[in-house]
Enzyme design. Structure first.
Site, PDB file in Angstrom:
ATOM      1  N   ASP A 139     -14.538  17.721  31.810  1.00 29.10           N
ATOM      2  CA  ASP A 139     -14.163  16.503  31.093  1.00 29.10           C
ATOM      3  C   ASP A 139     -15.085  16.124  29.923  1.00 29.10           C
ATOM      4  OD1 ASP A 139     -12.752  14.246  30.484  1.00 29.10           O
ATOM      5  OD2 ASP A 139     -13.388  13.073  32.204  1.00 29.10           O
ATOM      6  N   CYS A 194       9.576  17.157  38.917  1.00 31.15           N
ATOM      7  CA  CYS A 194       9.897  15.728  38.748  1.00 31.15           C
ATOM      8  C   CYS A 194      11.384  15.446  38.929  1.00 31.15           C
ATOM      9  CB  CYS A 194       9.455  15.239  37.364  1.00 31.15           C
ATOM     10  SG  CYS A 194       7.669  15.115  37.197  1.00 31.15           S
TER      11      CYS A 194
HETATM   12  C1  B12 Z   1      -8.280  11.722  26.444  1.00 28.74           C
HETATM   13  C2  B12 Z   1      -8.114  11.619  27.942  1.00 28.74           C
HETATM   14  C3  B12 Z   1      -7.541  10.466  28.462  1.00 28.74           C
HETATM   15  C4  B12 Z   1      -6.859   9.430  27.557  1.00 28.74           C
HETATM   16  C5  B12 Z   1      -5.477   9.981  27.161  1.00 28.74           C
HETATM   17  C6  B12 Z   1      -4.651  10.509  28.343  1.00 28.74           C
HETATM   18  C7  B12 Z   1      -3.556  11.483  27.992  1.00 28.74           C
HETATM   19  N1  B12 Z   1      -2.517  11.508  28.793  1.00 28.74           N
HETATM   20  O1  B12 Z   1      -3.662  12.242  27.034  1.00 28.74           O
HETATM   21  C8  B12 Z   1      -6.847   8.183  28.500  1.00 28.74           C
HETATM   22  C9  B12 Z   1      -8.093   7.357  28.281  1.00 28.74           C
HETATM   23  C10 B12 Z   1      -5.628   7.274  28.346  1.00 28.74           C
HETATM   24  C11 B12 Z   1      -6.935   8.862  29.865  1.00 28.74           C
HETATM   25  C12 B12 Z   1      -6.511   8.269  31.034  1.00 28.74           C
HETATM   26  C13 B12 Z   1      -6.566   8.884  32.272  1.00 28.74           C
HETATM   27  N2  B12 Z   1      -7.196  10.033  32.584  1.00 28.74           N
HETATM   28 CO1  B12 Z   1      -7.922  11.226  31.242  1.00 28.74          CO
HETATM   29  N3  B12 Z   1      -8.540  12.533  30.083  1.00 28.74           N
HETATM   30  C14 B12 Z   1      -8.546  12.673  28.781  1.00 28.74           C
HETATM   31  C15 B12 Z   1      -9.105  14.022  28.338  1.00 28.74           C
HETATM   32  C16 B12 Z   1     -10.547  13.823  27.864  1.00 28.74           C
HETATM   33  C17 B12 Z   1      -8.286  14.733  27.257  1.00 28.74           C
HETATM   34  C18 B12 Z   1      -6.759  14.733  27.521  1.00 28.74           C
HETATM   35  C19 B12 Z   1      -5.977  15.292  26.349  1.00 28.74           C
HETATM   36  O2  B12 Z   1      -6.306  16.355  25.839  1.00 28.74           O
HETATM   37  N4  B12 Z   1      -4.939  14.558  25.909  1.00 28.74           N
HETATM   38  C20 B12 Z   1      -4.074  14.978  24.839  1.00 28.74           C
HETATM   39  C21 B12 Z   1      -2.708  15.356  25.429  1.00 28.74           C
HETATM   40  C22 B12 Z   1      -1.787  15.835  24.316  1.00 28.74           C
HETATM   41  O3  B12 Z   1      -2.956  16.459  26.290  1.00 28.74           O
HETATM   42  P1  B12 Z   1      -2.801  16.386  27.892  1.00 28.74           P
HETATM   43  O4  B12 Z   1      -3.063  15.018  28.377  1.00 28.74           O
HETATM   44  O5  B12 Z   1      -3.628  17.481  28.475  1.00 28.74           O
HETATM   45  O6  B12 Z   1      -1.265  16.641  28.099  1.00 28.74           O
HETATM   46  C23 B12 Z   1      -0.586  17.851  28.435  1.00 28.74           C
HETATM   47  C24 B12 Z   1       0.851  17.495  28.709  1.00 28.74           C
HETATM   48  O7  B12 Z   1       1.167  16.407  27.896  1.00 28.74           O
HETATM   49  C25 B12 Z   1       1.648  18.741  28.323  1.00 28.74           C
HETATM   50  N5  B12 Z   1       2.811  18.538  27.466  1.00 28.74           N
HETATM   51  C26 B12 Z   1       3.592  17.460  27.426  1.00 28.74           C
HETATM   52  N6  B12 Z   1       4.579  17.609  26.559  1.00 28.74           N
HETATM   53  C27 B12 Z   1       4.445  18.820  26.039  1.00 28.74           C
HETATM   54  C28 B12 Z   1       5.222  19.446  25.080  1.00 28.74           C
HETATM   55  C29 B12 Z   1       4.855  20.703  24.665  1.00 28.74           C
HETATM   56  C30 B12 Z   1       5.671  21.380  23.627  1.00 28.74           C
HETATM   57  C31 B12 Z   1       3.728  21.345  25.227  1.00 28.74           C
HETATM   58  C32 B12 Z   1       3.349  22.697  24.814  1.00 28.74           C
HETATM   59  C33 B12 Z   1       2.944  20.672  26.210  1.00 28.74           C
HETATM   60  C34 B12 Z   1       3.329  19.425  26.604  1.00 28.74           C
HETATM   61  O8  B12 Z   1       0.710  19.552  27.675  1.00 28.74           O
HETATM   62  C35 B12 Z   1      -0.399  18.771  27.274  1.00 28.74           C
HETATM   63  C36 B12 Z   1      -1.470  19.681  26.863  1.00 28.74           C
HETATM   64  O9  B12 Z   1      -0.946  20.346  25.710  1.00 28.74           O
HETATM   65  C37 B12 Z   1      -9.047  14.840  29.690  1.00 28.74           C
HETATM   66  C38 B12 Z   1     -10.187  15.841  29.881  1.00 28.74           C
HETATM   67  C39 B12 Z   1      -9.974  17.060  29.023  1.00 28.74           C
HETATM   68  N7  B12 Z   1     -10.979  17.466  28.294  1.00 28.74           N
HETATM   69  O10 B12 Z   1      -8.880  17.632  28.995  1.00 28.74           O
HETATM   70  C40 B12 Z   1      -9.072  13.735  30.778  1.00 28.74           C
HETATM   71  C41 B12 Z   1      -8.140  13.920  32.020  1.00 28.74           C
HETATM   72  C42 B12 Z   1      -6.797  14.366  31.517  1.00 28.74           C
HETATM   73  N8  B12 Z   1      -8.033  12.576  32.555  1.00 28.74           N
HETATM   74  C43 B12 Z   1      -7.984  12.538  33.829  1.00 28.74           C
HETATM   75  C44 B12 Z   1      -7.778  11.344  34.582  1.00 28.74           C
HETATM   76  C45 B12 Z   1      -8.091  11.404  36.066  1.00 28.74           C
HETATM   77  C46 B12 Z   1      -7.298  10.181  33.942  1.00 28.74           C
HETATM   78  C47 B12 Z   1      -6.806   8.894  34.619  1.00 28.74           C
HETATM   79  C48 B12 Z   1      -6.021   9.116  35.908  1.00 28.74           C
HETATM   80  C49 B12 Z   1      -8.039   7.976  34.877  1.00 28.74           C
HETATM   81  C50 B12 Z   1      -7.720   6.618  35.483  1.00 28.74           C
HETATM   82  N9  B12 Z   1      -7.393   6.547  36.785  1.00 28.74           N
HETATM   83  O11 B12 Z   1      -7.790   5.615  34.829  1.00 28.74           O
HETATM   84  C51 B12 Z   1      -5.921   8.277  33.495  1.00 28.74           C
HETATM   85  C52 B12 Z   1      -4.463   8.757  33.584  1.00 28.74           C
HETATM   86  C53 B12 Z   1      -3.594   8.377  32.412  1.00 28.74           C
HETATM   87  C54 B12 Z   1      -2.419   9.346  32.217  1.00 28.74           C
HETATM   88  N10 B12 Z   1      -1.283   9.062  32.828  1.00 28.74           N
HETATM   89  O12 B12 Z   1      -2.592  10.364  31.523  1.00 28.74           O
HETATM   90  C55 B12 Z   1      -8.081  13.924  34.452  1.00 28.74           C
HETATM   91  C56 B12 Z   1      -6.676  14.351  34.900  1.00 28.74           C
HETATM   92  C57 B12 Z   1      -6.612  15.182  36.185  1.00 28.74           C
HETATM   93  C58 B12 Z   1      -5.168  15.551  36.492  1.00 28.74           C
HETATM   94  N11 B12 Z   1      -4.867  15.726  37.764  1.00 28.74           N
HETATM   95  O13 B12 Z   1      -4.327  15.666  35.629  1.00 28.74           O
HETATM   96  C59 B12 Z   1      -8.662  14.764  33.266  1.00 28.74           C
HETATM   97  C60 B12 Z   1      -8.189  16.206  33.204  1.00 28.74           C
HETATM   98  C61 B12 Z   1     -10.209  14.703  33.436  1.00 28.74           C
HETATM   99  C62 B12 Z   1     -10.720  15.651  34.496  1.00 28.74           C
HETATM  100  N12 B12 Z   1     -11.626  16.561  34.195  1.00 28.74           N
HETATM  101  O14 B12 Z   1     -10.330  15.608  35.640  1.00 28.74           O
HETATM  102  N13 B12 Z   1      -7.459  10.093  29.759  1.00 28.74           N
HETATM  103  S1  SF4 Z   2       6.505   9.594  39.606  1.00 26.45           S
HETATM  104 FE1  SF4 Z   2       6.496  10.584  37.586  1.00 26.45          FE
HETATM  105  S2  SF4 Z   2       5.187  12.358  37.813  1.00 26.45           S
HETATM  106 FE2  SF4 Z   2       5.723  11.695  39.889  1.00 26.45          FE
HETATM  107  S3  SF4 Z   2       7.562  12.924  40.423  1.00 26.45           S
HETATM  108 FE3  SF4 Z   2       8.274  10.969  39.553  1.00 26.45          FE
HETATM  109  S4  SF4 Z   2       8.567  11.433  37.377  1.00 26.45           S
HETATM  110 FE4  SF4 Z   2       7.283  13.072  38.202  1.00 26.45          FE
END
Ligand code: B12
Ligand code: SF4
Ligand code: SF4
Length: 363
Positions: A139, A194
């Site tokens: 993270d 989901c």
């Molecule tokens: C920035 C960040 C946040 C931000 C933004 C969250 C977000 N959803 O992006 C904020 C502050 C809001 C946040 C909140 C939380 N976070 Co946070 N956060 C991060 C961080 C640092 C980066 C996430 C990131 O890259 N976001 C950008 C989006 C674009 O990427 P993504 O979230 O990975 O999403 C993937 C999907 O969206 C999917 N996807 C969806 N649509 C599509 C479409 C296409 C075409 C493709 C290819 C992919 C795709 O692919 C994405 C990756 O490409 C990571 C740690 C890390 N370095 O990765 C932790 C992390 C994601 N967080 C974590 C946690 C625990 C939380 C919270 C639960 C904390 C809390 N209880 O308050 C909440 C949950 C909110 C939520 N529902 O997401 C954990 C998640 C663990 C897990 N089981 O998933 C992580 C991995 C930290 C860790 N090391 O454990 N977080």
């Molecule tokens: S609550 Fe959200 S993440 Fe969980 S099964 Fe339903 S749609 Fe999927």
């Protein structure tokens, strides 16, 4: 050069050692994240990262692991459950005089604990094959943790954007070991479970899940209470309820959360009654007490000022009581303007509730 057979045996050993070190799952993937790079760029272009400058300041390092750590060929992705067994139930969310602290933040900070375990895993690999290139992440660096975990077979992206496992829900942390060893990779997790469920999107108090799997951080309570430095926009304050650090709603309503297993880590056990404390009690902590009680906890990083800011919002949302109003009054001249403004808002909310109460009693 290690033979394919040796690398295949090593991959199996890595999974065994990982489980022995307390990770519930270990998977291996390559470094190709092209589709995710495009997705991340769209997310950033829309401004969904808000004030989190660290999300767009590393160029393509986040999506190209070998640019972050030269020589990286594979990523070992791990997950660790964090829900403590002895935790007061999440019914605290429905008890507005108490504070709700996100379940991941009740005990010791996970970053150090998991990085240390990953370093131990690396040492075991080194013992077996000799010196090799690696770097551990949890993270803290520009790493696409969820994307790598999905590719390594650990789970799918739920509509709430969480990495979900059908047998374990989503209450777990992710971590990685980048390595230059050309290990055999695991199959990605392709099935999405989901279906027609939409519970997380409906339950999100602030409408932050703006599309399936897409969170606009600027609306997310986790961001508002942990990442945002300034004032919490007034339009989200009531919706925050008693959530003073993070938010779990989109996971708590998820049907897969019932498969959560309690953590094996004593370090994640709640400290200082953080799973049940009243808002008033936490608001009376002085700065020294805050620093002492949050030593080694993830909560410490928000600092005392934002701690008070968040609790003030919770107190504004609490039912009226003399104790709540008195606690707010005691902080109305607090030196920080940020705190004073949130206290003033909360006092106004309390005044409104008190007057409504009196008017209702009189009618
Ligand atoms: C920035 C960040 C946040 C931000 C933004 C969250 C977000 N959803 O992006 C904020 C502050 C809001 C946040 C909140 C939380 N976070 Co946070 N956060 C991060 C961080 C640092 C980066 C996430 C990131 O890259 N976001 C950008 C989006 C674009 O990427 P993504 O979230 O990975 O999403 C993937 C999907 O969206 C999917 N996807 C969806 N649509 C599509 C479409 C296409 C075409 C493709 C290819 C992919 C795709 O692919 C994405 C990756 O490409 C990571 C740690 C890390 N370095 O990765 C932790 C992390 C994601 N967080 C974590 C946690 C625990 C939380 C919270 C639960 C904390 C809390 N209880 O308050 C909440 C949950 C909110 C939520 N529902 O997401 C954990 C998640 C663990 C897990 N089981 O998933 C992580 C991995 C930290 C860790 N090391 O454990 N977080
Ligand atoms: S609550 Fe959200 S993440 Fe969980 S099964 Fe339903 S749609 Fe999927
Ligand atoms: S963590 Fe809370 S505010 Fe953020 S998306 Fe999930 S339910 Fe919504």
């Amino acid at each position: 050069m290690l033979s394919d057979d040796t690398l295949a045996d090593l991959a199996e050993l890595i999974k065994t050692w990982g489980r022995e070190l307390g990770f519930q799952q270990v998977g291996i993937t390559d470094t190709h994240l092209e589709a995710h790079e495009a997705h991340l760029n769209t997310w950033l272009d829309k401004g969904y990262h808000g004030e989190m400058g660290f999300m767009d300041k590393h160029g393509t390092k986040r999506t190209r692991p070998a640019e972050l750590e030269p020589g990286t060929q594979r990523v070992i992705s791990v997950r660790m459950d964090y829900l403590p067994a002895e935790v007061e139930s999440t019914k605290v969310l429905g008890q507005p005089r108490r504070a709700y602290v996100s379940r991941y933040a009740l005990g010791r900070d996970y970053h150090k604990l998991m990085r240390k375990r990953l370093a131990q895993l690396a040492k075991q690999i080194e013992h077996k094959v000799g010196a090799f290139g690696y770097r551990a992440f949890v993270d803290s660096a520009p790493v696409m943790e969820r994307a790598l975990a999905q590719k390594a077979g650990l789970g799918w992206f739920g509509k709430n954007a969480m990495l979900l496992n059908p047998k374990a829900g989503s209450l777990f942390f992710l971590g990685e070991l980048y390595t230059d060893l050309p290990l055999p990779v695991d199959a990605p997790f392709e099935e999405e479970h989901c279906g027609s469920c939409n519970a997380c999107r409906t339950a999100c108090p602030t409408g932050a899940i703006v599309d399936d799997k897409v969170v606009d951080s600027r609306k997310c309570i986790s961001y508002l209470t942990i990442e945002l430095h300034g004032a919490i926009p007034v339009e989200y304050r009531r919706a925050m309820g008693n959530r003073i650090y993070g938010c779990d709603d989109c996971q708590l309503v998820c049907p897969f959360t019932r498969f959560t297993r309690a953590t094996q880590e004593d370090d994640f056990a709640p400290r200082h009654d953080l799973d049940r404390a009243s808002l008033v009690r936490l608001f009376t902590w002085g700065e020294e007490e805050f620093l002492a009680k949050t030593a080694g906890s993830p909560i410490r990083r928000i600092g005392y000022e934002r701690w008070l800011r968040n609790i003030a919002v919770g107190l504004g949302n609490a039912p009226w009581s003399e104790a709540v109003e008195a606690a707010l009054w005691a902080r109305r001249a607090f030196p920080s303007e940020l705190v004073r403004e949130h206290v003033a808002w909360a006092l106004e909310e309390q005044r409104f509730k008190r007057e409504t109460r009196i008017a209702t009693a009189a009618s």
